[in-house]
Design an enzyme around this catalytic site. Structure first.
Site, PDB file in Angstrom:
ATOM      1  CE  LYS A 214      75.103  52.238  65.032  1.00 46.83           C
ATOM      2  NZ  LYS A 214      75.625  53.057  66.084  1.00 46.83           N
TER       3      LYS A 214
ATOM      4  CG  PHE B 105      70.763  42.155  71.631  1.00 49.46           C
ATOM      5  CD1 PHE B 105      71.603  42.226  72.626  1.00 49.46           C
ATOM      6  CD2 PHE B 105      70.100  43.186  71.102  1.00 49.46           C
ATOM      7  CE1 PHE B 105      72.091  43.558  73.096  1.00 49.46           C
ATOM      8  CE2 PHE B 105      70.297  44.722  71.546  1.00 49.46           C
ATOM      9  CZ  PHE B 105      71.257  44.692  72.731  1.00 49.46           C
TER      10      PHE B 105
ATOM     11  CB  CYS C  60      69.800  52.766  67.699  1.00 42.55           C
ATOM     12  SG  CYS C  60      70.546  54.127  68.320  1.00 42.55           S
TER      13      CYS C  60
HETATM   14  C1  UGA Z   1      71.794  49.997  70.032  1.00 41.25           C
HETATM   15  C2  UGA Z   1      72.883  49.082  70.059  1.00 41.25           C
HETATM   16  O1  UGA Z   1      72.643  47.853  70.863  1.00 41.25           O
HETATM   17  C3  UGA Z   1      74.238  49.700  69.892  1.00 41.25           C
HETATM   18  O2  UGA Z   1      75.393  48.693  69.869  1.00 41.25           O
HETATM   19  C4  UGA Z   1      74.467  50.720  69.091  1.00 41.25           C
HETATM   20  O3  UGA Z   1      75.640  51.562  69.305  1.00 41.25           O
HETATM   21  C5  UGA Z   1      73.201  51.815  69.372  1.00 41.25           C
HETATM   22  O4  UGA Z   1      71.723  51.064  69.071  1.00 41.25           O
HETATM   23  C6  UGA Z   1      73.088  52.855  68.273  1.00 41.25           C
HETATM   24  O5  UGA Z   1      73.002  52.770  67.048  1.00 41.25           O
HETATM   25  O6  UGA Z   1      73.546  54.037  68.666  1.00 41.25           O
HETATM   26  P1  UGA Z   1      70.406  50.918  72.228  1.00 41.25           P
HETATM   27  O7  UGA Z   1      69.482  51.421  71.263  1.00 41.25           O
HETATM   28  O8  UGA Z   1      71.054  52.190  72.979  1.00 41.25           O
HETATM   29  O9  UGA Z   1      71.720  50.436  71.510  1.00 41.25           O
HETATM   30  O10 UGA Z   1      70.002  49.926  73.324  1.00 41.25           O
HETATM   31  P2  UGA Z   1      69.871  48.388  73.254  1.00 41.25           P
HETATM   32  O11 UGA Z   1      70.367  47.751  74.493  1.00 41.25           O
HETATM   33  O12 UGA Z   1      70.453  47.696  72.035  1.00 41.25           O
HETATM   34  O13 UGA Z   1      68.192  48.223  73.035  1.00 41.25           O
HETATM   35  C7  UGA Z   1      67.400  48.444  72.132  1.00 41.25           C
HETATM   36  C8  UGA Z   1      66.118  47.779  72.212  1.00 41.25           C
HETATM   37  O14 UGA Z   1      65.849  46.692  72.223  1.00 41.25           O
HETATM   38  C9  UGA Z   1      65.379  48.212  73.568  1.00 41.25           C
HETATM   39  O15 UGA Z   1      64.095  48.368  73.469  1.00 41.25           O
HETATM   40  C10 UGA Z   1      65.549  46.946  74.490  1.00 41.25           C
HETATM   41  O16 UGA Z   1      64.542  46.700  75.343  1.00 41.25           O
HETATM   42  C11 UGA Z   1      65.347  46.055  73.263  1.00 41.25           C
HETATM   43  N1  UGA Z   1      66.100  44.551  73.277  1.00 41.25           N
HETATM   44  C12 UGA Z   1      67.231  44.534  73.692  1.00 41.25           C
HETATM   45  C13 UGA Z   1      65.414  43.446  73.485  1.00 41.25           C
HETATM   46  O17 UGA Z   1      63.812  43.600  73.403  1.00 41.25           O
HETATM   47  N2  UGA Z   1      65.545  42.282  73.577  1.00 41.25           N
HETATM   48  C14 UGA Z   1      67.069  41.948  73.793  1.00 41.25           C
HETATM   49  O18 UGA Z   1      67.642  40.903  73.935  1.00 41.25           O
HETATM   50  C15 UGA Z   1      67.969  43.245  73.772  1.00 41.25           C
END
Ligand code: UGA
Length: 443
Positions: free
Chosen positions: A213, A258, A269
């Site tokens: 994780k 990502f 997270c």
């Molecule tokens: C993240 C992981 O993606 C999940 O797989 C994991 O289960 C979760 O953490 C956790 O540990 O519980 P989450 O934080 O809910 O999920 O959302 P994400 O979609 O991953 O986005 C996280 C951040 O990254 C956001 O601020 C988003 O804007 C940013 N992000 C995401 C980017 O800046 N660029 C990207 O290409 C993707």
């Protein structure tokens, strides 16, 4: 095993959506919380947070008696065959994970198991450092129950990979299911619970499951910081970082997802988990230059967005800036580690007046942040008469704002896009001065 009942300790995104998924797959589930009002609301089908699709499913499952809420961990475990620990593990001031809720729930499970004769499987789902399941949960359960692992109860670690905003989709359609097992019997019970899922299932050591994780979240955060670092290089050359990352991500050894550059990652997270594993490594004298850089990049990226604002309009003193999107990402009211905070703080420091709009997260932001911000009920209200708009979180309704809206409402049609929300060429062709992260701002 047909009638297995499940207790889920913790009613956050992971606990509640897991409860929904298990009960939808035919396992009666009880979700617990320490907050009475949340349990009362759950009984009425009202979720404790905004997450698309959760409320509808909750109502359906509560009505047919497949899902219920409780404030009593011991009772919930007592009435079940399998218990999932889904409590939060927030950051302590030194960056390490706070495991106090893990200890509390392990104790409650032990107390409940003391009075139970049947075999029970304890599953850790919370994000916890390697060793926590076997060195904290296991001895606590044994101590308070007087029972012995493997013989009287089973033990597993089953990390969760769902994303907020997509939690329902992700919990019904995971890419893989990781089952860290203390013995085969307990792993078999989990494999049975997940029998309808067709994705890959990995059975491994408990410590490996715990670290998978952290490694997964760290690598995803690394991809984002990597794209963000390149966004700043791209800007100097007037190159579009999205074109570059598209060309990079199509390599089959990588993956296009990502790699979206923006004003940094937030949420409960990535920042917390990368800090936790970095602190843990430091304590065992392992250097982590990659993780250090991932976090550093994430700190400078929102400030870089403010530099773009400055390049776009000069001094910020007295400027009215509409900040669109306060949540850490769209489709959630969660503002934990949102990049809106460092952005707004810096804009205010430089003398700007902030008008903020978010479809769901304004109340949470207002409650937790003490900054001079005018909160608006609509994006129109936010934009009207402002000097420029800054996009921090690309909700659909924010994505749908048109060039003519910016021209009609803003004093000057200037947009600084922190999430590369819009088709830059289109907005420019329609008369908007467009600036963005990793965009050809000097062209
Ligand atoms: C993240 C992981 O993606 C999940 O797989 C994991 O289960 C979760 O953490 C956790 O540990 O519980 P989450 O934080 O809910 O999920 O959302 P994400 O979609 O991953 O986005 C996280 C951040 O990254 C956001 O601020 C988003 O804007 C940013 N992000 C995401 C980017 O800046 N660029 C990207 O290409 C993707």
């Amino acid at each position: 095993m047909d009638k297995l009942k499940i207790a889920i300790l913790g009613m956050g995104y992971v606990g509640l959506t897991s409860g929904i998924a298990f009960s939808k797959h035919g396992f009666k589930s009880i979700c617990t919380t320490t907050t009475r009002s949340k349990a009362v609301n759950l009984a009425k089908g009202i979720p404790p947070f905004y997450e698309p699709g959760v409320e509808e499913l909750l109502k359906e499952l509560v009505n047919v008696g497949m899902l219920s809420g409780s404030v009593n961990n011991v009772e919930a475990v007592d009435q079940s065959d399998v218990t999932f620990i889904c409590v939060g593990t927030p950051s302590l001031p030194d960056g390490s994970a706070d495991l106090s809720s893990i200890r509390d729930t392990a104790r409650d499970i032990g107390i409940a198991l003391k009075e139970k004769d049947s075999y029970h499987v304890v599953v850790a789902k919370s994000t916890i450092p390697p060793g926590t399941t076997e060195e904290i949960i296991l001895p606590f359960v044994e101590k308070y129950s007087g029972k012995q692992v493997d013989r009287d109860f089973g033990l597993c670690m089953n990390p969760e990979f769902l994303r907020q905003g997509e939690a329902v989709h992700d919990s019904f359609n995971p890419d893989r299911i990781v089952i860290g097992q203390h013995d085969k019997r307990s792993g078999d019970v989990l494999e049975y619970i997940y029998r309808d899922y067709t994705c890959s299932k990995i059975r491994c050591d408990i410590k490996a499951a715990e670290l998978i994780k952290y490694a997964a979240n760290s690598l995803l955060a690394t991809k984002i910081s990597f794209a963000n670092e390149f966004s700043r290089i791209c800007e100097k050359f007037n190159i579009d970082v999205y074109e570059v990352m598209r060309g990079v991500g199509l390599d089959f050894r990588l993956n296009p997802r990502f790699l979206d550059a923006g004003c940094g990652f937030g949420g409960s997270c990535f920042p917390k988990d990368v800090s936790a594993i970095k602190t843990l490594a430091k304590n065992i004298e392992v250097e982590t230059p990659i993780l250090d850089a991932v976090l550093y990049t994430n700190e400078i990226q929102p400030l870089h967005l403010v530099e773009i604002v400055r390049d776009a309009v000069g001094s910020l003193k007295g400027k009215i800036i509409a900040v669109l999107g306060l949540s850490f990402k769209p489709n959630t009211d969660d503002i934990r580690a949102t990049r809106a905070l460092p952005i707004i703080k810096k804009l205010v420091e430089e003398g700007a007046k902030i008008r903020a709009y978010d479809p769901k997260a304004a109340t949470n932001f207002k409650r937790l942040v003490d900054l001079p911000v005018e909160y608006c009920d609509t994006w129109e209200e936010g934009l009207r008469g402002a000097d420029l708009a800054v996009v921090q979180s690309d909700w659909k309704e924010i994505r749908d704002i048109k060039a003519e809206d910016f021209k009609r409402l803003l004093k000057n049609p200037v947009v600084v896009d922190g999430r590369r929300t819009y088709d830059a060429n289109l907005l420019k062709a329609q008369g908007v001065r467009y600036y963005g992260i990793g965009w050809k701002n000097k062209a």
